[in-house]
Design a protein around this motif. Structure first.
Motif, mmCIF file in Angstrom:
data_model
loop_
_atom_site.group_PDB
_atom_site.id
_atom_site.type_symbol
_atom_site.label_atom_id
_atom_site.label_comp_id
_atom_site.label_asym_id
_atom_site.label_seq_id
_atom_site.Cartn_x
_atom_site.Cartn_y
_atom_site.Cartn_z
ATOM 1 N N PHE B 68 0.998 -1.127 -0.016
ATOM 2 C CA PHE B 68 0.014 -0.051 0.017
ATOM 3 C C PHE B 68 0.786 1.357 0.200
ATOM 4 O O PHE B 68 1.851 1.183 0.713
ATOM 5 C CB PHE B 68 -1.200 0.082 1.066
ATOM 6 N N ASP B 170 2.920 -2.420 4.436
ATOM 7 C CA ASP B 170 2.197 -3.560 4.045
ATOM 8 C C ASP B 170 0.669 -3.647 4.854
ATOM 9 O O ASP B 170 0.019 -4.711 4.591
ATOM 10 C CB ASP B 170 3.055 -4.888 4.227
ATOM 11 N N ASP B 171 0.650 -2.900 5.486
ATOM 12 C CA ASP B 171 -0.731 -2.845 6.331
ATOM 13 C C ASP B 171 -1.267 -1.234 6.145
ATOM 14 O O ASP B 171 -0.608 -0.163 6.584
ATOM 15 C CB ASP B 171 -0.514 -3.003 8.152
ATOM 16 N N PRO B 172 -2.453 -1.204 5.817
ATOM 17 C CA PRO B 172 -3.106 0.112 5.611
ATOM 18 C C PRO B 172 -3.455 0.899 6.803
ATOM 19 O O PRO B 172 -3.446 2.094 6.861
ATOM 20 C CB PRO B 172 -4.515 -0.254 4.932
ATOM 21 N N ARG B 197 -4.321 7.459 -2.858
ATOM 22 C CA ARG B 197 -4.032 6.280 -2.249
ATOM 23 C C ARG B 197 -4.019 5.239 -3.305
ATOM 24 O O ARG B 197 -5.140 4.936 -3.984
ATOM 25 C CB ARG B 197 -5.121 5.906 -1.100
ATOM 26 N N PHE B 199 -2.949 0.885 -4.239
ATOM 27 C CA PHE B 199 -2.609 -0.647 -3.759
ATOM 28 C C PHE B 199 -2.054 -1.469 -4.602
ATOM 29 O O PHE B 199 -2.022 -1.293 -5.694
ATOM 30 C CB PHE B 199 -3.846 -1.084 -3.155
ATOM 31 N N ARG B 200 -1.418 -2.537 -4.112
ATOM 32 C CA ARG B 200 -0.957 -3.718 -4.976
ATOM 33 C C ARG B 200 -1.575 -4.815 -4.275
ATOM 34 O O ARG B 200 -2.309 -4.856 -3.676
ATOM 35 C CB ARG B 200 0.637 -3.919 -5.100
ATOM 36 N N HIS B 201 -1.276 -6.068 -4.946
ATOM 37 C CA HIS B 201 -1.542 -7.327 -4.173
ATOM 38 C C HIS B 201 -1.166 -7.253 -2.797
ATOM 39 O O HIS B 201 -0.182 -6.902 -2.674
ATOM 40 C CB HIS B 201 -0.942 -8.494 -5.053
ATOM 41 N N ALA B 202 -1.872 -7.693 -1.955
ATOM 42 C CA ALA B 202 -1.559 -7.871 -0.529
ATOM 43 C C ALA B 202 -0.300 -8.680 -0.210
ATOM 44 O O ALA B 202 0.128 -9.499 -0.912
ATOM 45 C CB ALA B 202 -2.844 -8.391 0.456
#
Lengths: 402, 402
Positions: B68, B170-172, B197, B199-202
């Motif tokens: 993220f 890695d944590d929103p 804002r 994102f990518r794959h988690a």
């Protein structure tokens, strides 16, 4: 039927790899009670984890909460009749089944994006307008806007809707793709009324089973039901009601703005008394551990109750266990406003068998006296009847429209 | 100095647990080349993973991309002078150091939210307005709006800014908290101009090192530099330029809307020829594997080049290796519009030592002839000088303002 079980995932759900599932229908959700807060994470990449679609209940309710959720409400176009609703529900059911199992939607224009559902669930609910369009008057009495509460500052933009879908996954890319497929399906039948996107801690960032922290800094969800228990079943699933809702539930969705500027002015002690729990570990003010039962009778040296009368946990806790609700909420964050103030809050979602008998009395108690009201403002509100699940070959809403 | 190394994480970064780091400053970012696509994930919950803050370069550039990112630009208030800028940069440096290492910000009103940085990085860049406010005219020549490109449909809302911050994790939840602390710090100095804002794959959903898929369904980032190599260092870090920028870099941030309605109308073959790669696995049309070198001379049976002249990979690939840029982009998704059309795109971010020598020639070639232009529209654009890193006791911008 060949279901390859991968072992127990982080959050205690038995998941099946996509690879073993191509084209295969699976049974009811398998929720294992196995939970551990300490064992190391031995999983392969979780993108291919799937939650079974078919069963007596829709998935996404008793499914251990995924890290991300998008809720969308739709308004039906005026010309849509029962025939149109049937077509829409069959389309959605087919594509929800495919996408949640890691397979492309029908005529999926980006089929590769369907490969990693990461525990994708798609959960469908209907509002009063849906039943009206279907020419049915068989609605449960609670399927209407909630009564007005004094704390509400509701905005039309975030309220109501004829039809709603909850899309959850541990990967936001899977949600984007699924939402896109579902909203394409819906285009000829409905307009998008609102979309609310929420998040929790990312999957794997916190220990398995840990209660998440919300954006006010508090552990949120400590005292929630446990899926798979008789108490949960009684609390959530509809047993009495119109036939088409047996096995379904209700969704109350509230958009609750956090007044962080006000909250920031409160001392730590003030915050803890507002909630009734310690900020550090979520223990009740009368206990040592997050899961200790609060002692509402305990008094301090000068005779006041340790957990104040106006604290959230005291007001939210019903004396009548029949009044409990099952919460499955997410944070929202639109980023800071030009003046630097946060625009954050909660996409509060609760499931209960009967809104009037469970949600409303709790909310009335909170509305009367709950210090947390000072720091939170409901700005959106909607109620939906969540359809029961379906078996292979069936479709969501079949008992209503079929 | 006691740094507890946790072993190699999913994405090949040596990370240090927060627990071993309380109050301890650490050295330059440690990027290990170790990569494996197959080994199981043996990590404990990753929320406490940290990326070192101090070093010759800021973190968040050569850091393996987190899941993220939030980018925010600020406009300085008219009365802010060099003294104000120094105060702001010292505040931000101190809090960035604390938050990225899992410690609360100064006067953090929700210190518990700082506990799980999940590889949080905070990266600061300055625009022309920042230098003007500081009364300096020592800007690199490329620190200005990009030249106009024919494909641009730029909106003021998403463009420009005196100052910018990139916050990745890695944590929103960690991003929300960090963004809130940084924007509180900035309030008396600046207004928020825009927030983007992405994102990518988690983290953990895809195999380690896998190229992510964007919302057009293509693998995006196959041909990108490798941090830690001499080529990367030459491409990204500024060696010639004003003293205050040595060890820094430049950030080009473009908000690129995806015209998914148009893209949906294209056949799979058409999409693959537009990109020059296969959709299934990202292999060039002349190869078998994602990382095969494209053969731009190969022709088909009827004498046309297999990778068409107007394909994106042919146009984007410079003949001159000095023209390469390092991309670190994210998806954005605002949810479907009322008519059900997707509102998605890319927060395109590239880092390069010299915008004019590297980014601009590539973008000119794409602007002249790149079929992907038909399906993507830049709606925002900004250029920032990313400050070099700092050592313990120092602060970001010290060489500029100190």
């Amino acid at each position: 039927m060949s279901v390859e079980l991968r072992g127990v995932s982080r959050r205690g759900l038995l998941t099946a790899g996509v690879s073993g599932l191509a084209g295969v229908a699976v049974g009811a959700p398998i929720t294992a009670a196995a939970e551990s807060n300490t064992e190391p994470d031995l999983r392969a990449p979780f993108g291919t984890d799937v939650v079974p679609f078919h069963g007596a209940h829709q998935a996404g309710i008793d499914t251990p909460a995924q890290a991300f959720a998008t809720f969308a409400a739709f308004d039906l176009l005026p010309e849509v009749d029962q025939g149109g609703l049937i077509r829409l529900m069959r389309l959605w059911t087919g594509n929800a089944e495919r996408l949640t199992q890691g397979r492309p939607a029908l005529a999926d224009t980006d089929p590769e994006l369907a490969r990693q559902p990461a525990r994708l669930t798609i959960t469908v609910g209907v509002g009063p307008g849906f039943l009206a369009a279907a020419g049915l008057d068989d609605a449960p009495s609670w399927l209407r806007p909630l009564p007005e509460f004094g704390v509400d500052r509701l905005e039309e933009t975030w309220s109501g809707g004829d039809l709603a879908v909850q899309v959850c996954s541990d990967d936001p890319v899977a949600i984007s793709h699924a939402m896109r497929m579902l909203s394409k399906d819906a285009r000829t039948f409905a307009e998008v009324r609102w979309v609310q996107r929420g998040f929790r801690h990312a999957s794997g960032s916190t220990p398995a089973g840990a209660t998440p922290r919300n954006l006010m800094g508090q552990l949120d969800g400590t005292s929630n039901g446990t899926p798979g228990t008789p108490e949960f079943d009684a609390q959530v699933w509809i047993r009495d009601g119109p036939d088409w809702l047996i096995g379904g539930t209700s969704l109350v969705l509230r958009r609750i703005r956090i007044e962080l500027e006000e909250w920031d002015l409160v001392s730590r002690l003030g915050k803890e008394e507002t909630i009734g729990r310690r900020l550090t570990d979520g223990a009740p003010l009368t206990g040592d551990d997050e899961h200790d039962e609060p002692d509402f009778d305990a008094v301090n040296d000068i005779g006041f109750t340790v957990i104040p009368d106006w604290s959230h946990i005291r007001r939210a806790r019903p004396d009548d266990p029949g009044q409990r609700i099952f919460r499955r909420s997410y944070n929202y964050d639109e980023g800071p406003a030009p003046d630097g103030h946060a625009r954050t809050g909660m996409v509060f979602a609760s499931f209960q068998a009967d809104v009037d008998a469970q949600f409303v009395p709790i909310q009335r108690r909170l509305d009367e006296l709950d210090l947390l009201n000072t720091y939170t403002t409901p700005i959106g509100s909607a109620v939906f009847a969540v359809l029961p699940g379906c078996e292979p070959g069936g479709w969501l809403g079949e008992a209503l429209l079929g």
